[in-house]
Design a protein around this motif. Structure first.
Motif, PDB file in Angstrom:
ATOM      1  N   GLY A 179     145.365 104.927  -0.312  1.00 14.50           N
ATOM      2  CA  GLY A 179     146.445 104.176   0.306  1.00 14.50           C
ATOM      3  C   GLY A 179     147.573 103.823  -0.631  1.00 14.50           C
ATOM      4  O   GLY A 179     148.388 102.970  -0.335  1.00 14.50           O
TER       5      GLY A 179
ATOM      6  N   THR B 277     157.468  99.868   5.944  1.00 12.39           N
ATOM      7  CA  THR B 277     156.302  99.854   6.827  1.00 12.39           C
ATOM      8  C   THR B 277     155.010  99.498   6.094  1.00 12.39           C
ATOM      9  O   THR B 277     154.024  99.139   6.715  1.00 12.39           O
ATOM     10  N   ALA B 278     155.015  99.635   4.795  1.00  8.62           N
ATOM     11  CA  ALA B 278     153.804  99.329   4.024  1.00  8.62           C
ATOM     12  C   ALA B 278     153.969  97.985   3.329  1.00  8.62           C
ATOM     13  O   ALA B 278     155.046  97.676   2.798  1.00  8.62           O
TER      14      ALA B 278
ATOM     15  N   TYR C 207     146.096  95.881   1.904  1.00  8.28           N
ATOM     16  CA  TYR C 207     147.216  96.787   2.180  1.00  8.28           C
ATOM     17  C   TYR C 207     147.344  96.999   3.679  1.00  8.28           C
ATOM     18  O   TYR C 207     146.346  97.250   4.355  1.00  8.28           O
TER      19      TYR C 207
ATOM     20  N   GLN D 136     149.558  99.244   6.585  1.00  8.77           N
ATOM     21  CA  GLN D 136     150.464 100.373   6.823  1.00  8.77           C
ATOM     22  C   GLN D 136     150.640 100.528   8.319  1.00  8.77           C
ATOM     23  O   GLN D 136     149.712 100.949   9.022  1.00  8.77           O
TER      24      GLN D 136
ATOM     25  N   SER E  61     156.375  95.581  -0.830  1.00 13.69           N
ATOM     26  CA  SER E  61     156.547  96.441   0.330  1.00 13.69           C
ATOM     27  C   SER E  61     157.119  97.778  -0.106  1.00 13.69           C
ATOM     28  O   SER E  61     157.713  97.894  -1.194  1.00 13.69           O
TER      29      SER E  61
ATOM     30  N   ARG F 161     157.163 104.124   3.993  1.00 11.38           N
ATOM     31  CA  ARG F 161     156.115 105.126   4.165  1.00 11.38           C
ATOM     32  C   ARG F 161     156.776 106.481   4.125  1.00 11.38           C
ATOM     33  O   ARG F 161     157.687 106.754   4.861  1.00 11.38           O
TER      34      ARG F 161
END
Lengths: 115, 115
Positions: free
Chosen positions: A100, B30-31, B48, B50, B94, B97
């Protein structure tokens, strides 16, 4: 297993000296990413560079340069003509897509640049 | 544009109390990651997120720790029944992605002190 080693706990230099911060990593993957972050006294981590495992080309950005060598699993960082503002803690980090992309950090190297 | 923001910047709590730490990521990222930085353990990954995928909780040190991310944006890290060993700086990061590992941008952190 993922592991990042920064053997130098603390380095002191005089302004205008060149300094190299060492980073050695361990991974079983062929695809991985390496990073350097700077943490100045203010505390916020600042991104410096990202390098993927398929690109061994060295990079230069102003007074900063990075030397990536897969043969020795190293990703060293050199500051040329250091300045007092370079004083900070520098972290090397590793990430792998299968995990990840979470960052595994080294212990950090404290750089003190004296005027 | 605005960077990652975290609140509160400092939190002092008594042992046994619950605390909530907040993270606002960069718009469009997005992460989202949580890390903690302590003298003894260095920088370590906690959790984490996602997109809409199940979070990777592999770094949470105990079941007293939990986190959620609402609407794919703001995240809250909750520590229940705080212990003195929870004292640390909690960092949120952050990233976008994309294929490979995008660089993570860090917030200023929340310094938690458990008395």
């Amino acid at each position: 297993a993922q592991k990042v080693t920064q053997a130098q706990t603390e380095i002191s230099v005089v302004e205008k000296e060149d300094v190299t911060l060492d980073c050695v990593y361990e991974t079983r993957d062929t695809t991985y990413y390496l990073f350097w972050y700077k943490q100045p006294p203010s505390g916020e981590l600042v991104f410096l560079i990202r390098r993927n495992s398929f690109d061994e080309q060295n990079e230069i950005s102003g007074r900063y340069s990075w030397n990536f060598q897969k043969s020795t699993s190293s990703f060293n960082f050199t500051i040329t003509a250091s300045q007092v503002v370079d004083s900070a803690v520098y972290f090397c980090a590793l990430s792998e897509p299968q995990y990840g992309n979470k960052l595994v950090f080294g212990a950090g190297t404290i750089l003190r640049v004296k005027s | 544009g605005a960077g990652v923001s975290q609140s509160p910047s400092n939190k002092v709590t008594e042992k046994g109390k619950d605390v909530e730490l907040r993270c606002d990521p960069i718009s469009g990222h997005t992460a989202l990651y949580w890390y903690r930085q302590s003298l003894g353990q260095g920088l370590e990954f906690l959790i984490y997120f996602q997109g809409n995928s199940a979070p990777d909780k592999s770094g949470l040190p105990s079941d007293r720790f939990s986190a959620e991310r609402t609407g794919g944006s703001v995240s809250t890290l909750t520590i229940q029944r705080t212990q003195q060993e929870d004292s640390a700086v909690y960092l949120c990061a952050s990233s976008l992605r994309r294929q490979g590992a995008a660089e993570q941008y860090f917030g200023p952190g929340t310094r938690l002190t458990v008395t």
